[in-house]
Design an enzyme around this catalytic site. Structure first.
Site, PDB file in Angstrom:
ATOM      1  CD  GLU A 100      22.709  25.762  25.302  1.00 39.41           C
ATOM      2  OE1 GLU A 100      22.719  25.334  26.470  1.00 39.41           O
ATOM      3  OE2 GLU A 100      21.973  26.693  24.934  1.00 39.41           O
ATOM      4  CG  ASP A 110      26.843  18.433   2.919  1.00 41.23           C
ATOM      5  OD1 ASP A 110      27.616  17.916   3.748  1.00 41.23           O
ATOM      6  OD2 ASP A 110      26.424  19.597   3.013  1.00 41.23           O
ATOM      7  CE  LYS A 150      29.985  20.264   5.635  1.00 40.96           C
ATOM      8  NZ  LYS A 150      29.143  20.636   4.484  1.00 40.96           N
ATOM      9  CG  HIS A 161      22.531  29.380  27.319  1.00 43.22           C
ATOM     10  ND1 HIS A 161      21.502  28.970  26.488  1.00 43.22           N
ATOM     11  CD2 HIS A 161      22.209  30.619  27.728  1.00 43.22           C
ATOM     12  CE1 HIS A 161      20.607  29.929  26.393  1.00 43.22           C
ATOM     13  NE2 HIS A 161      20.997  30.949  27.143  1.00 43.22           N
ATOM     14  N   GLY A 175      15.244  31.354  24.698  1.00 44.23           N
ATOM     15  CA  GLY A 175      14.577  32.200  23.707  1.00 44.23           C
ATOM     16  C   GLY A 175      14.524  33.615  24.231  1.00 44.23           C
ATOM     17  CB  CYS A 199      17.858  30.202  28.967  1.00 51.13           C
ATOM     18  SG  CYS A 199      17.990  31.982  29.064  1.00 51.13           S
ATOM     19  CE1 TYR A 200       9.818  32.795  27.583  1.00 49.27           C
ATOM     20  CE2 TYR A 200       9.673  30.765  26.309  1.00 49.27           C
ATOM     21  CZ  TYR A 200       9.068  31.890  26.848  1.00 49.27           C
ATOM     22  OH  TYR A 200       7.726  32.090  26.674  1.00 49.27           O
TER      23      TYR A 200
END
Ligand code: XMP
Length: 567
Positions: free
Chosen positions: A218, A274, A423, A216, A55, A82-83
């Site tokens: 991810e 969807d 998705k 990060h 963040g 991170c944060y």
């Protein structure tokens, strides 16, 4: 048996959805919640692990999102990113200053005793995080000090360039984006990675199962990041990976049957992935108690209405009641003289629920529930992290204004069977349910349809031109086998008339714009390099087969500065 679950606590990080996706790639169910989620609620959810996102805040600002120190005492594994990592250092009570003894256990490095820590009280962790004079941003070499860490055991490293890091065995590239850094690690923690500018790139307390990374893991820019997250999810949290799409479909069908009973459901079906998969799921659950309304606003692609009808209509493969509304005239009438892109969008956005509402009125007394194909990113995005549970559909249930929903006596909470899926997961469920591949993997198509691909005023004549040109372009890309690598590709109609010559005649016709982009997230995009012969064949066919067009242009603009659609 309760399903395994990891929860992501959102501290304002832009990658929260990506973290959840990575966890689900390990076949472990994952949900995003605001950082304000109470300790009681977390206990109730009984997650296998918790991930705190990054963040933009600094732990010392009063307004910054924070967490209870109890979070680290629940016996549930926590990973701070991170944060989130800084907050862990700050709230755990940082005990010993970083002294360069990377990879050693706390006892060896002489970290402060619990008593010292207690005496220092708040002051101890008040020095946990510092602000660096310069930010560390981008791809960064991270020295792995503890290759035995459960986070790093599968990570492939190369020789580190840091000559001073005697015990360092190797390094890997990670994505950094921070100014604050951990300067004092809490009691019981060890430093497991560092960089040239960041003394604590990762730390952990394996006994308490608390892990933190400044970078990060991810994002794609951290090539070994997926292995680190997998290490946390599978090895630290002990998950087995029981989140399968086949069991999701089976379980959801059962739950839908139980909830709906013998009542009827109304679903707005656009033909997009969807709503198509939502229809398939509901059809399996309740058969002809499902009424699907497909509104053709005249701005669909060529044959699209017929294709949707052939799959979901009476001759199709699903058991449901299909209602096709040919509302072209209504929409075109309202669009006369409108040239402003936002006004055109607004008109279509208003007219759609009116048409849908007219059909819903006809089913008054019969239908109890509305359904819609909301998916997880819609839920998260409309909740802005703090109020993730409040979704926009409350004001617009199933595409209908809430007053009308009440007036018609429908239940106010829509049925959203795909609400927790990303998705790609929706696509997997679609295939499980036998939805044709072409429908499951079709490229996104905007709600206002061709309206955002016709620059200036929309007329049925122009819609026909763009529909035909688009069909030819898509057909040629498919024939050449290049469509599979494209994020989105279509023909649009510019507002430009130009002089041309055909045979011995002067022409004054419209210019079609071809657009094909490579994108993974649709937020940024690059124009695709389409083979020249494919573009030429497409151009020839459009000029010869589509009346009114005498020029074909290929749009090479990236996004930014352009957008994917022309309007
Ligand atoms: P842009 O043009 O903003 O498009 O780069 C990004 C993605 O969003 C789709 N798009 C829309 N979808 N209603 C929609 O449902 C709209 O008004 C709209 N405008 C753009 C676009 O097709 C692309 O996938």
């Amino acid at each position: 048996m309760q399903q395994e679950r990891i929860i992501v606590l959102d501290f304002g990080g832009q990658y929260k959805q990506l973290i959840a996706r990575r966890v689900r790639e390990c076949n472990v169910y994952c949900e995003i919640h605001p950082h304000t989620l109470s300790i009681e609620k977390i206990r109730e959810m009984n997650p296998r692990g918790i991930i705190m996102t990054g963040g933009p805040a600094s732990v010392y600002d009063e307004q910054s999102p924070t967490c209870s120190p109890e979070l680290f005492e629940m016996g549930i594994p926590v990973l701070g990113i991170c944060y989130g990592s800084q907050l862990m250092a700050y709230r755990c009570g940082a005990a010993h200053a970083v002294d360069g003894s990377h990879g050693k256990k706390d006892a060896e490095t002489g970290g402060a005793s619990v008593d010292e820590n207690a005496q220092a009280g708040y002051a101890a962790n008040a020095e946990a995080v510092k602000t660096a004079p310069v930010s560390e941003y981008g791809r960064t070499e991270v020295m792995i000090d503890a290759p035995d860490s459960l986070l790093f055991q599968d990570v492939v490293t190369v020789n580190a360039s840091d000559e001073n890091a005697k015990e360092t065995v190797g390094s890997t590239i990670c994505w950094m984006s921070h100014t604050d850094y951990i300067a004092r690690v809490p009691e019981g923690f060890r430093i497991t990675a560092h960089t040239a500018n960041c003394p604590v790139a990762a730390m952990e307390n394996p006994v308490k199962k608390l892990y933190a990374v400044q970078f990060h893991p991810e994002v794609e820019h951290t090539p070994e990041g997926k292995k680190m997250l997998r290490g946390f999810v599978m090895d630290v949290c002990g998950c087995r990976g029981d989140w399968e799409m086949s069991s999701f479909a089976e379980r959801t069908i059962k739950e839908l049957r139980e909830k709906i009973g013998d009542k009827h459901v109304l679903l707005g079906l656009s033909g997009g992935v969807d709503s198509t998969v939502a229809a398939a799921l509901l059809s399996k659950a309740i058969g002809d108690q499902l009424h699907c309304v497909f509104v053709d606003h005249g701005l669909m692609r060529k044959n699209e209405g017929d294709e949707v009808e052939s799959i979901f209509g009476p001759k199709g493969n699903f058991d449901l009641q299909f209602i096709r509304v040919n509302a072209q005239e209504r929409f075109f009438k309202r669009l006369i003289g409108q040239t402003d892109p936002e006004t055109k969008r607004k008109i279509i956005g208003e007219e759609f629920p009116r048409v849908f509402g007219d059909e819903a009125r006809k089913l008054k007394g019969k239908v109890r529930y509305l359904a819609q194909g909301t998916i997880y990113p819609d839920v998260v995005e409309s909740g802005d992290g703090k109020t993730s549970d409040v979704i926009k559909s409350h004001h617009n249930v199933g595409g209908l204004p809430i007053e009308l929903v009440r007036e018609l006596g429908f239940d106010e909470t829509p049925i959203e069977p795909l609400r927790m899926l990303f998705k790609d997961e929706v696509r997997r469920v679609g295939l499980e349910l036998g939805v044709p591949r072409e429908l499951v993997y079709r490229q996104p198509f905007p709600g206002p349809g061709l309206a955002v691909r016709i620059v200036g005023e929309i007329t049925p004549y122009k819609a026909e031109i763009v529909r035909d040109a688009d069909y030819i372009f898509r057909e040629e890309l498919h024939k050449a086998g290049v469509d599979e690598n494209l994020g989105q590709y279509f023909a649009a109609l510019s507002n430009m008339h130009s002089v041309g010559v055909m045979g011995d005649h002067r022409t004054y016709g419209l210019a079609v714009v071809l657009r094909a982009v490579i994108t993974s997230d649709f937020m940024t995009a690059e124009a695709a390099e389409i083979p020249w012969n494919v573009l030429q064949t497409t151009m020839n066919r459009i000029i010869n087969e589509v009346e009114g067009v005498n020029r074909v242009l290929y749009d090479i603009t990236s996004k930014p500065p352009g957008t994917i659609e022309l309007e």
